[in-house]
Write a protein that holds these residues in place. Structure first.
Motif, PDB file in Angstrom:
ATOM      1  N   GLU A 159      42.970  38.215  46.306  1.00 26.78           N
ATOM      2  CA  GLU A 159      43.942  37.508  45.481  1.00 26.78           C
ATOM      3  C   GLU A 159      45.322  37.668  46.104  1.00 26.78           C
ATOM      4  N   VAL A 164      40.905  43.050  45.625  1.00 26.90           N
ATOM      5  CA  VAL A 164      40.739  43.532  44.251  1.00 26.90           C
ATOM      6  C   VAL A 164      39.306  43.315  43.780  1.00 26.90           C
ATOM      7  N   TYR A 165      38.943  44.086  42.788  1.00 24.29           N
ATOM      8  CA  TYR A 165      37.687  43.863  42.080  1.00 24.29           C
ATOM      9  C   TYR A 165      38.050  43.285  40.715  1.00 24.29           C
ATOM     10  N   ASP A 166      37.465  42.129  40.400  1.00 23.61           N
ATOM     11  CA  ASP A 166      37.633  41.531  39.081  1.00 23.61           C
ATOM     12  C   ASP A 166      36.412  41.922  38.261  1.00 23.61           C
ATOM     13  N   ASP A 177      39.283  41.471  30.836  1.00 17.54           N
ATOM     14  CA  ASP A 177      39.350  41.295  32.287  1.00 17.54           C
ATOM     15  C   ASP A 177      40.112  42.475  32.854  1.00 17.54           C
ATOM     16  N   SER A 179      41.352  44.305  36.449  1.00 15.67           N
ATOM     17  CA  SER A 179      41.548  44.131  37.882  1.00 15.67           C
ATOM     18  C   SER A 179      41.801  45.500  38.504  1.00 15.67           C
ATOM     19  N   ASP A 181      42.419  47.693  42.109  1.00 14.06           N
ATOM     20  CA  ASP A 181      42.795  47.650  43.528  1.00 14.06           C
ATOM     21  C   ASP A 181      41.633  48.221  44.345  1.00 14.06           C
TER      22      ASP A 181
END
Length: 198
Positions: A159, A164-166, A177, A179, A181
């Motif tokens: 992003e 990142v991990y969503d 949601d 997010s 790092d």
């Protein structure tokens, strides 16, 4: 309204009524999203198989690095018993190929396994994920702890140049949601899911 003509007054009344009607019509449409999110959250919470269990089942049927996993809710599929159903979609990547395993969220049965070659964009994202210092599994644990809920979806994304991990976490009947790092493990944001991209 004293000095307005009868025609002008009639137009104002008609527009007011139309506005109220439009609001009444729009309100259910806006609430449909909330109902769907709530139904998805409840369905995910009630599933007999957890996302972690689904990942373990998928590992027995595919190879590679875990790149995404998620609960897929289908309110149109009633499995013949009038109940909504759900499945997990778990994806691995190995040697430029993505392997997706679909697993029934209630029985743990493998429903389908598919594979496809990654395109350049997917390969670039996969390469960035391979360089991340935090694993997807660890990010899922961190997200679950931050909301004190159950992870139902997790994927790596780039992003704005940041890895990142969503992650979606369900708590009660709400989906959050989160997010994370991918290099530090820090929670970048955690908010109630107000928009579903599906």
């Amino acid at each position: 309204m004293k000095n307005l003509s009868v025609l002008t007054k009639s137009m104002i009344v008609a527009l007011t009524i139309a506005g109220v009607g439009a609001t009444a019509i729009a309100a259910p449409a806006a609430n449909t999203k909330a109902v769907t999110e709530s139904s998805e959250a409840i369905s995910a919470m009630q599933s007999k198989i957890s996302l972690s269990q689904a990942i373990e089942i998928a590992k027995q049927n595919a190879k590679g690095d875990l790149v995404s996993a998620g609960f897929d809710y289908d309110d149109d599929d009633d499995n013949g018993k009038g109940a909504v159903t759900g499945e997990y979609e778990v994806e691995f990547v190995s040697n430029g190929t993505a392997y997706e395993v679909k697993i029934d969220a209630n029985t743990g049965k493998v429903l389908k396994t598919e594979q496809e070659k990654l395109d350049k964009e997917d390969m670039a994202e996969y390469s960035a994920m391979k360089q991340a210092k935090v694993t997807l599994t660890r990010a899922m644990q961190k997200a679950a702890q931050s909301v004190n809920g159950k992870v139902i979806s997790a994927e790596f994304e780039l992003e704005k140049g940041q890895s990142v991990y969503d992650i979606e976490v369900v708590k009660g009947n709400q989906i959050y949601d989160v997010s994370i790092d991918a290099n530090t493990g820090k929670v970048l944001s955690s908010q109630f899911d107000v928009e579903d991209d599906d």
